[in-house]
Design an enzyme around this catalytic site. Structure first.
Site, PDB file in Angstrom:
ATOM      1  N   SER A   1       0.882  -1.120  -0.059  1.00  0.00           N
ATOM      2  CA  SER A   1      -0.098  -0.107   0.116  1.00  0.00           C
ATOM      3  C   SER A   1       0.778   1.266  -0.005  1.00  0.00           C
ATOM      4  CB  SER A   1      -0.889   0.127   1.217  1.00  0.00           C
ATOM      5  OG  SER A   1      -1.274   1.158   1.474  1.00  0.00           O
TER       6      SER A   1
ATOM      7  N   TYR B   1      -2.233  -2.162  10.345  1.00  0.00           N
ATOM      8  CA  TYR B   1      -2.505  -2.272   8.758  1.00  0.00           C
ATOM      9  C   TYR B   1      -0.855  -1.655   8.061  1.00  0.00           C
ATOM     10  CZ  TYR B   1      -4.074  -1.413   4.040  1.00  0.00           C
ATOM     11  OH  TYR B   1      -4.410  -1.565   2.911  1.00  0.00           O
TER      12      TYR B   1
HETATM   13  N1  LIG Z   1      -8.983  -0.422  -1.233  1.00  0.00           N
HETATM   14  C1  LIG Z   1      -7.979   0.428  -0.973  1.00  0.00           C
HETATM   15  O1  LIG Z   1      -7.921   1.774  -0.821  1.00  0.00           O
HETATM   16  C2  LIG Z   1      -6.406  -0.242  -0.881  1.00  0.00           C
HETATM   17  C3  LIG Z   1      -5.187   0.540  -0.796  1.00  0.00           C
HETATM   18  C4  LIG Z   1      -4.032   0.192  -0.747  1.00  0.00           C
HETATM   19  C5  LIG Z   1      -3.825  -1.386  -0.672  1.00  0.00           C
HETATM   20  N2  LIG Z   1      -5.202  -1.999  -0.530  1.00  0.00           N
HETATM   21  C6  LIG Z   1      -5.171  -3.570  -0.239  1.00  0.00           C
HETATM   22  O2  LIG Z   1      -5.454  -4.096  -1.498  1.00  0.00           O
HETATM   23  C7  LIG Z   1      -5.823  -5.547  -1.171  1.00  0.00           C
HETATM   24  C8  LIG Z   1      -7.219  -5.640  -1.749  1.00  0.00           C
HETATM   25  O3  LIG Z   1      -8.135  -4.652  -1.041  1.00  0.00           O
HETATM   26  P1  LIG Z   1      -9.551  -4.477  -1.760  1.00  0.00           P
HETATM   27  O4  LIG Z   1      -9.499  -2.882  -1.391  1.00  0.00           O
HETATM   28  O5  LIG Z   1      -9.595  -5.028  -2.921  1.00  0.00           O
HETATM   29  O6  LIG Z   1     -10.508  -5.248  -0.496  1.00  0.00           O
HETATM   30  P2  LIG Z   1     -12.087  -5.978  -0.579  1.00  0.00           P
HETATM   31  O7  LIG Z   1     -12.158  -6.123   0.867  1.00  0.00           O
HETATM   32  O8  LIG Z   1     -12.614  -5.467  -1.493  1.00  0.00           O
HETATM   33  O9  LIG Z   1     -11.347  -7.459  -0.941  1.00  0.00           O
HETATM   34  C9  LIG Z   1     -10.670  -8.378   0.060  1.00  0.00           C
HETATM   35  C10 LIG Z   1     -11.026  -9.699  -0.419  1.00  0.00           C
HETATM   36  O10 LIG Z   1      -9.887 -10.637   0.557  1.00  0.00           O
HETATM   37  C11 LIG Z   1     -10.795 -11.626   1.148  1.00  0.00           C
HETATM   38  N3  LIG Z   1     -10.332 -12.086   2.331  1.00  0.00           N
HETATM   39  C12 LIG Z   1     -10.169 -11.258   3.488  1.00  0.00           C
HETATM   40  N4  LIG Z   1      -9.726 -12.221   4.493  1.00  0.00           N
HETATM   41  C13 LIG Z   1      -9.467 -13.347   3.814  1.00  0.00           C
HETATM   42  C14 LIG Z   1      -8.519 -14.341   4.404  1.00  0.00           C
HETATM   43  N5  LIG Z   1      -8.396 -14.728   5.716  1.00  0.00           N
HETATM   44  N6  LIG Z   1      -8.328 -15.335   3.209  1.00  0.00           N
HETATM   45  C15 LIG Z   1      -8.704 -15.291   2.090  1.00  0.00           C
HETATM   46  N7  LIG Z   1      -9.427 -14.380   1.701  1.00  0.00           N
HETATM   47  C16 LIG Z   1      -9.535 -13.270   2.423  1.00  0.00           C
HETATM   48  C17 LIG Z   1     -12.356 -11.096   1.320  1.00  0.00           C
HETATM   49  O11 LIG Z   1     -13.243 -12.153   1.253  1.00  0.00           O
HETATM   50  C18 LIG Z   1     -12.286 -10.169  -0.193  1.00  0.00           C
HETATM   51  O12 LIG Z   1     -12.820 -11.035  -1.336  1.00  0.00           O
HETATM   52  C19 LIG Z   1      -5.752  -5.586   0.298  1.00  0.00           C
HETATM   53  O13 LIG Z   1      -4.271  -6.188   0.705  1.00  0.00           O
HETATM   54  C20 LIG Z   1      -5.644  -4.216   0.743  1.00  0.00           C
HETATM   55  O14 LIG Z   1      -4.820  -3.952   1.967  1.00  0.00           O
HETATM   56  C21 LIG Z   1      -6.532  -1.542  -0.706  1.00  0.00           C
END
Ligand SMILES: NC(=O)c1ccc[n+]([C@@H]2O[C@H](COP(=O)([O-])OP(=O)(O)OC[C@H]3O[C@@H](n4cnc5c(N)ncnc54)[C@H](O)[C@@H]3O)[C@@H](O)[C@H]2O)c1
Length: 259
Positions: free
Chosen positions: A144, A158
């Site tokens: 991130s 986080y």
């Molecule tokens: N959305 C943002 O602004 C953002 C910014 C920087 C980084 N990220 C990172 O991007 C990645 C994806 O984020 P997103 O926004 O698409 O999230 P999201 O919540 O839309 O999707 C996350 C997915 O991970 C799955 N998940 C959660 N816990 C799990 C587990 N223990 N085992 C298997 N699957 C699991 C969930 O069921 C979901 O389908 C994450 O690592 C997040 O930290 C997101």
């Protein structure tokens, strides 16, 4: 016309939502076979159907904190489609109980470390033997922008977990560079996904505070992350490894932003 990752086999964790789901769709559109590892079984089944069935996409129920389940996920890719060419280790959480260090208890800290950081260790550990045997592979770990800059609206575990993902990625990229395996970190800025929507749903002021720091003045879209992941997964990025790949609307380059 052949896709950019035609007939490559990809594993995507967290592939049932947000950045992971957009990437699964893009990978399939570019000719790959995809194995999704997630805990959302209902969405998993629906996505397999949407994208054309098990000839193209397989869903595996995987808690990414469980070593046996993670090992089985990568073995499924090998057994079903014959290889593990791409690993997008992306599942992550951002729960509200992870906040300022003053308010975040040890259980909340540990939970986030397990799902966001230990999971990436487990996925890399499971993917690498397959890739080393093939002499080829591309691993993309989702970190991130908070891995490279601090925020006053802290989520202490986080941010620490993403810093860990970034340094682990760098080290693996260096270690395996001469064996055909590339390892890069995707560092998204704030992206419009359920994870972010949940975080800001109750706190519009917090969302507005974050937007002020994005030069582009908006959150990213999951499809924009998928394009970046496709680049890192494909041979288009063949001279890139151990990199901090920031896709953040300019956030990490900004001192002040335009209004
Ligand atoms: N959305 C943002 O602004 C953002 C910014 C920087 C980084 N990220 C990172 O991007 C990645 C994806 O984020 P997103 O926004 O698409 O999230 P999201 O919540 O839309 O999707 C996350 C997915 O991970 C799955 N998940 C959660 N816990 C799990 C587990 N223990 N085992 C298997 N699957 C699991 C969930 O069921 C979901 O389908 C994450 O690592 C997040 O930290 C997101």
């Amino acid at each position: 016309m052949a896709g950019r990752i035609q007939d490559r086999v990809a594993v995507v964790t967290g592939g049932c939502s947000g950045i992971g789901l957009a990437t699964v769709r893009r990978f399939v559109a570019e000719g790959a076979k995809v194995v999704i590892g997630d805990i959302d079984d209902a969405r998993g089944a629906a996505i397999v159907e949407e994208l054309g069935g098990v000839d193209v996409v397989t869903y595996v129920h995987v808690d990414v904190t469980d070593k046996d389940q993670v090992d089985a996920l990568f073995q499924t890719a090998k057994d079903t489609y014959g290889a593990v060419d791409i690993a997008f280790n992306n599942a992550g959480i951002s729960p509200p109980e992870d906040d300022s260090i003053l308010d975040t208890d040890l259980a909340a800290w540990r939970k986030v470390q397990e799902v966001n950081l230990t999971s990436v260790y487990l996925c890399c550990k499971a993917a690498l033997p397959h890739m080393l045997e093939q002499g080829r592979g591309s691993i993309i770990n989702t970190a991130s922008f908070v891995a490279v800059m601090g925020a006053a609206t802290s989520q202490i575990s986080y941010s620490a977990s993403k810093g860990g993902v970034l340094s682990m990625t760098r080290e693996l990229g260096v270690q395996f560079a001469r064996q055909g395996v590339r390892v890069n970190a995707l560092c998204p800025g704030p992206v419009n996904t359920p994870l972010l929507q949940e975080l800001f749903a109750k706190d519009e002021e917090r969302a507005a505070r974050r937007l002020v720091h994005v030069p582009m003045g908006r959150f990213g879209e999951p499809e924009e992350m998928a394009s970046a992941v496709l680049f890192l997964a494909s041979d288009d990025s063949s001279f890139m490894t151990a990199s901090t790949f920031l896709v953040d609307g300019g956030i990490s380059g900004a001192y002040v932003t335009p209004i």
